[in-house]
Design a protein around this motif. Structure first.
Motif, short mmCIF file in Angstrom:
data_model
loop_
_atom_site.label_atom_id
_atom_site.label_comp_id
_atom_site.label_asym_id
_atom_site.label_seq_id
_atom_site.Cartn_x
_atom_site.Cartn_y
_atom_site.Cartn_z
N SER A 1 -0.59 4.04 -32.06
CA SER A 1 -0.49 3.82 -33.50
C SER A 1 -0.01 2.41 -33.75
O SER A 1 0.78 1.86 -32.98
CB SER A 1 0.49 4.84 -34.08
N ARG A 2 -0.50 1.82 -34.82
CA ARG A 2 -0.13 0.44 -35.12
C ARG A 2 0.98 0.42 -36.16
O ARG A 2 0.92 1.13 -37.16
CB ARG A 2 -1.35 -0.32 -35.64
N ALA B 1 1.57 2.34 -47.15
CA ALA B 1 0.86 3.05 -48.21
C ALA B 1 -0.48 2.38 -48.50
O ALA B 1 -1.51 3.03 -48.64
CB ALA B 1 1.71 3.12 -49.46
N GLU B 2 -0.44 1.05 -48.55
CA GLU B 2 -1.64 0.26 -48.85
C GLU B 2 -2.70 0.47 -47.77
O GLU B 2 -3.86 0.73 -48.06
CB GLU B 2 -1.21 -1.22 -48.90
N ASP B 3 -2.28 0.37 -46.52
CA ASP B 3 -3.21 0.52 -45.41
C ASP B 3 -3.74 1.94 -45.34
O ASP B 3 -4.92 2.16 -45.08
CB ASP B 3 -2.50 0.17 -44.08
N ALA B 4 -2.86 2.91 -45.57
CA ALA B 4 -3.28 4.31 -45.51
C ALA B 4 -4.35 4.59 -46.55
O ALA B 4 -5.34 5.28 -46.30
CB ALA B 4 -2.08 5.23 -45.71
N GLY C 1 -12.14 4.34 -47.08
CA GLY C 1 -13.18 3.71 -46.29
C GLY C 1 -13.27 2.21 -46.45
O GLY C 1 -14.30 1.61 -46.18
N GLU C 2 -12.20 1.58 -46.90
CA GLU C 2 -12.22 0.14 -47.08
C GLU C 2 -11.95 -0.58 -45.76
O GLU C 2 -12.13 -1.78 -45.65
CB GLU C 2 -11.18 -0.29 -48.14
N ARG C 3 -11.45 0.19 -44.81
CA ARG C 3 -11.22 -0.40 -43.49
C ARG C 3 -11.33 0.69 -42.45
O ARG C 3 -11.30 1.88 -42.78
CB ARG C 3 -9.87 -1.10 -43.43
N GLU C 4 -11.44 0.27 -41.21
CA GLU C 4 -11.62 1.22 -40.12
C GLU C 4 -10.38 2.10 -39.96
O GLU C 4 -9.26 1.60 -40.01
CB GLU C 4 -11.89 0.45 -38.83
N ALA C 5 -10.66 3.38 -39.76
CA ALA C 5 -9.54 4.30 -39.62
C ALA C 5 -8.85 4.12 -38.28
O ALA C 5 -9.50 3.92 -37.25
CB ALA C 5 -10.03 5.73 -39.77
N GLU C 6 -7.57 4.17 -38.31
CA GLU C 6 -6.77 4.11 -37.07
C GLU C 6 -5.43 4.76 -37.36
O GLU C 6 -5.08 5.00 -38.53
CB GLU C 6 -6.57 2.65 -36.63
N ALA C 7 -4.72 5.06 -36.32
CA ALA C 7 -3.39 5.64 -36.51
C ALA C 7 -2.42 4.51 -36.83
O ALA C 7 -2.39 3.50 -36.14
CB ALA C 7 -2.95 6.38 -35.26
N ILE C 8 -1.69 4.69 -37.90
CA ILE C 8 -0.71 3.67 -38.26
C ILE C 8 0.62 4.34 -38.55
O ILE C 8 0.69 5.53 -38.85
CB ILE C 8 -1.14 2.84 -39.51
N GLY D 1 -4.58 13.27 -51.11
CA GLY D 1 -5.27 13.88 -49.98
C GLY D 1 -5.21 13.06 -48.71
O GLY D 1 -5.99 13.25 -47.79
N ILE D 2 -4.28 12.11 -48.68
CA ILE D 2 -4.11 11.28 -47.49
C ILE D 2 -3.03 11.91 -46.61
O ILE D 2 -1.92 12.18 -47.07
CB ILE D 2 -3.73 9.84 -47.88
N ALA D 3 -3.40 12.19 -45.37
CA ALA D 3 -2.46 12.87 -44.48
C ALA D 3 -1.37 11.91 -44.02
O ALA D 3 -1.64 10.94 -43.32
CB ALA D 3 -3.20 13.45 -43.28
N VAL D 4 -0.18 12.18 -44.47
CA VAL D 4 0.97 11.41 -43.98
C VAL D 4 2.05 12.39 -43.59
O VAL D 4 2.10 13.51 -44.10
CB VAL D 4 1.53 10.43 -45.04
N MET D 5 2.87 12.02 -42.66
CA MET D 5 4.00 12.87 -42.32
C MET D 5 5.19 12.02 -41.92
O MET D 5 5.03 10.93 -41.38
CB MET D 5 3.64 13.84 -41.19
N PRO D 6 6.37 12.52 -42.26
CA PRO D 6 7.55 11.74 -41.88
C PRO D 6 7.76 11.80 -40.37
O PRO D 6 7.50 12.83 -39.75
CB PRO D 6 8.69 12.45 -42.63
N LEU D 7 8.18 10.71 -39.81
CA LEU D 7 8.49 10.69 -38.37
C LEU D 7 9.89 11.28 -38.19
O LEU D 7 10.78 11.01 -38.99
CB LEU D 7 8.45 9.26 -37.84
N PRO D 8 10.06 12.10 -37.17
CA PRO D 8 11.39 12.71 -36.98
C PRO D 8 12.47 11.70 -36.61
O PRO D 8 13.64 11.94 -36.83
CB PRO D 8 11.17 13.73 -35.86
N PHE D 9 12.06 10.57 -36.07
CA PHE D 9 13.07 9.60 -35.65
C PHE D 9 12.80 8.24 -36.27
O PHE D 9 11.65 7.89 -36.49
CB PHE D 9 13.07 9.49 -34.12
N PRO D 10 13.85 7.52 -36.55
CA PRO D 10 13.64 6.18 -37.10
C PRO D 10 12.92 5.30 -36.10
O PRO D 10 13.10 5.44 -34.89
CB PRO D 10 15.05 5.68 -37.39
N VAL D 11 12.11 4.41 -36.63
CA VAL D 11 11.34 3.51 -35.77
C VAL D 11 11.88 2.10 -35.97
O VAL D 11 12.08 1.66 -37.09
CB VAL D 11 9.85 3.56 -36.12
#
Ligand SMILES: [Zn+2]
Length: 165
Positions: free
Chosen positions: A108-109, A116-119, A125-132, A148-158
């Motif tokens: 993931s990048r 939010a903007e990238d997601a 479809g404005e850019r290639e899908a990737e994990a971010i 309808g954009i799949a987002v989820m909170p990360l359990p640990f701070p990054v």
């Protein structure tokens, strides 16, 4: 006949008194002829009337008092905390989760505050899908979910890469 709401001064008992006229009431009151039916006190006066609307509109009218809404406590972002010793099994689970997150984020990048903007760009479809992964506010994450954009909170701070040593 005239009716008055009366109140005795001693016990604040309220009762109605009927008189021929207001002068009649004044006279009887003066002579101590008006007595409280509850306690017999002759110290009686007109009860204070609740304010009423008058046709002239020159009387004070109390606005109906509304109970104050309790102000909502300020929204404070919450962080997971533990106040009790964590059982060894839980520690193991958390360690594995942390490891899983590290593994997941390898592919993931990190996009930081552009999350939010990238997601959105990928979703539409404005850019290639990737994990971010990156940072966003709870309200923004909620908006993304509603779109309808799949987002989820990360359990640990990054740690943002630019901050990592
Ligand atoms: Zn009384």
């Amino acid at each position: 006949m005239i009716v008055y709401d009366l109140e005795c001064r001693a016990g604040q008992h309220r009762f109605e008194g009927w008189f021929k006229s207001s002068e009649d009431f004044a006279r009887q009151q003066e002579r101590g002829l008006v007595s409280c039916p509850h306690c017999g006190s002759a110290e009686v006066g007109k009860a204070i009337q609740a304010p009423r609307l008058s046709r002239k509109g020159n009387q004070m009218v109390e606005a109906p008092s509304r109970p104050q809404q309790p102000s909502r406590p300020a929204e404070v972002p919450t962080a997971p905390v533990a106040s009790a010793p964590i059982p060894a099994e839980a520690v193991e689970v958390i360690r594995k989760l942390a490891q899983m997150q590290v593994e997941a984020l390898k592919s993931s990048r990190y996009v930081g505050k552009n999350f939010a903007e990238d997601a959105r760009a990928m979703h539409y479809g404005e850019r290639e899908a990737e994990a971010i992964h990156g940072q966003t506010s709870a309200s923004e994450a909620q908006e993304l979910l509603e779109e309808g954009i799949a987002v989820m909170p990360l359990p640990f701070p990054v740690t943002p890469p630019e901050q990592a040593n």
